[in-house]
Design an enzyme around this catalytic site. Sequence first.
Site, short mmCIF file in Angstrom:
data_model
loop_
_atom_site.label_atom_id
_atom_site.label_comp_id
_atom_site.label_asym_id
_atom_site.label_seq_id
_atom_site.Cartn_x
_atom_site.Cartn_y
_atom_site.Cartn_z
N HIS A 72 0.85 -1.20 0.00
CA HIS A 72 0.00 0.00 0.00
C HIS A 72 0.88 1.25 0.00
CE1 HIS A 72 -2.82 2.97 1.50
NE2 HIS A 72 -3.74 2.10 1.87
N GLU A 96 -1.01 1.16 -5.13
CA GLU A 96 -0.84 -0.04 -4.32
C GLU A 96 -0.80 -1.28 -5.22
OE1 GLU A 96 -3.92 0.16 -1.27
OE2 GLU A 96 -4.02 2.32 -1.57
O1 LIG Z 1 -6.83 4.04 6.95
P1 LIG Z 1 -6.29 2.75 6.37
O2 LIG Z 1 -6.88 1.52 7.01
O3 LIG Z 1 -4.78 2.71 6.39
O4 LIG Z 1 -6.74 2.71 4.86
C1 LIG Z 1 -6.45 3.77 4.02
C2 LIG Z 1 -7.07 3.55 2.63
O5 LIG Z 1 -6.45 2.45 2.05
C3 LIG Z 1 -6.82 2.27 0.68
O6 LIG Z 1 -6.13 1.17 0.18
C4 LIG Z 1 -8.28 2.01 0.56
O7 LIG Z 1 -8.61 1.85 -0.79
C5 LIG Z 1 -9.03 3.18 1.19
O8 LIG Z 1 -10.41 2.91 1.15
C6 LIG Z 1 -8.57 3.37 2.62
O9 LIG Z 1 -9.22 4.48 3.19
#
Ligand SMILES: O=P(O)(O)OC[C@H]1O[C@@H](O)[C@H](O)[C@@H](O)[C@@H]1O
Length: 295
Positions: free
Chosen positions: A164, A267
């Site tokens: 990510h 990602e």
């Molecule tokens: O706040 P987190 O759990 O790290 O996620 C952040 C974002 O991660 C992304 O991968 C998702 O597509 C989003 O929907 C999400 O808000």
Amino acid sequence: MPTPHLETVKMDELDCWRIRHNGAEVLVAQQGAHVFSYQPADAKPVIWPNDKAVFKQGKGIRTGVPVCWPWFGVFERNPQSVKAMRQSDQPAGAHGFARTAIWTLVGVQDNRVELALIAPAGGFPGWPHQVDLNMSLLLDEQLHIRLTSHNRGTDTVTISQALHSYFAVSDVRNVQVEGLDGLDYIDTADGWATKKQSGLLHFTAETDRIYLDTPAQLNIVDKDWQRRIQLTSEGSKSTVIWNPWTERAKAFDDMADDGWQGMLCIETANVLDDAVVLAPGASHTMGVSIANLPV
Ligand SMILES: O=P(O)(O)OC[C@H]1O[C@@H](O)[C@H](O)[C@@H](O)[C@@H]1O
């Protein structure tokens, strides 16, 4: 034993390592095997430098390369085959448990570091499968990140996952992503509608999309900074692209209200129909090589 290329550092509550090679530097936290900085020699940071990121035990770090595993995003949105792997009455945290697990340093060799998350006997709490994870970080002219899942158990296991990555950009409103033209995507910010990309992707609003059948190479073209971040993936046919924009950014306590302007998540993933099915004994490697190039 650590070589001179690797040094231990502490970030608030987290034990971390710094890897150096030919003037480039990577920082990785033991929690989550989480790369949170990549600074090529004589260049701007490639990873978004989020000064509000927190380094606390049990909490994900909001920048760098969180490892989403063994499910991606909101658990309920995963394919049934992925959801069926979990056995727990407790709420499932977004993006799985690997990003806050404590990994083990298993190898250091010059500019390569390996970390592992070994499944305990009986599997992980609420996820009873013998799947081990290995993370390889190799720093040369690029940063190469490889995440291998190895099923040591006797049942077939299905996972979804993502690296990510939060990239630093001059201003998300002025950059473009190359490599997506003509692809179908799921617009999760618009009721999970299926749409088709036409031309370069640019950003004018909250963006939360899953691109399908993505090619091995994508580029973030950032003319203001005169650079192109080139992403070359392996073992992945799906890509999530995310920017929270104004309102969602305000809701995060680990992001400045205007922090969304300087970041873009691309990602490298295995999600939805691209989920990974691991037969007993099988391994799968998903990776991304990140290069900092001139426009
Ligand atoms: O706040 P987190 O759990 O790290 O996620 C952040 C974002 O991660 C992304 O991968 C998702 O597509 C989003 O929907 C999400 O808000």
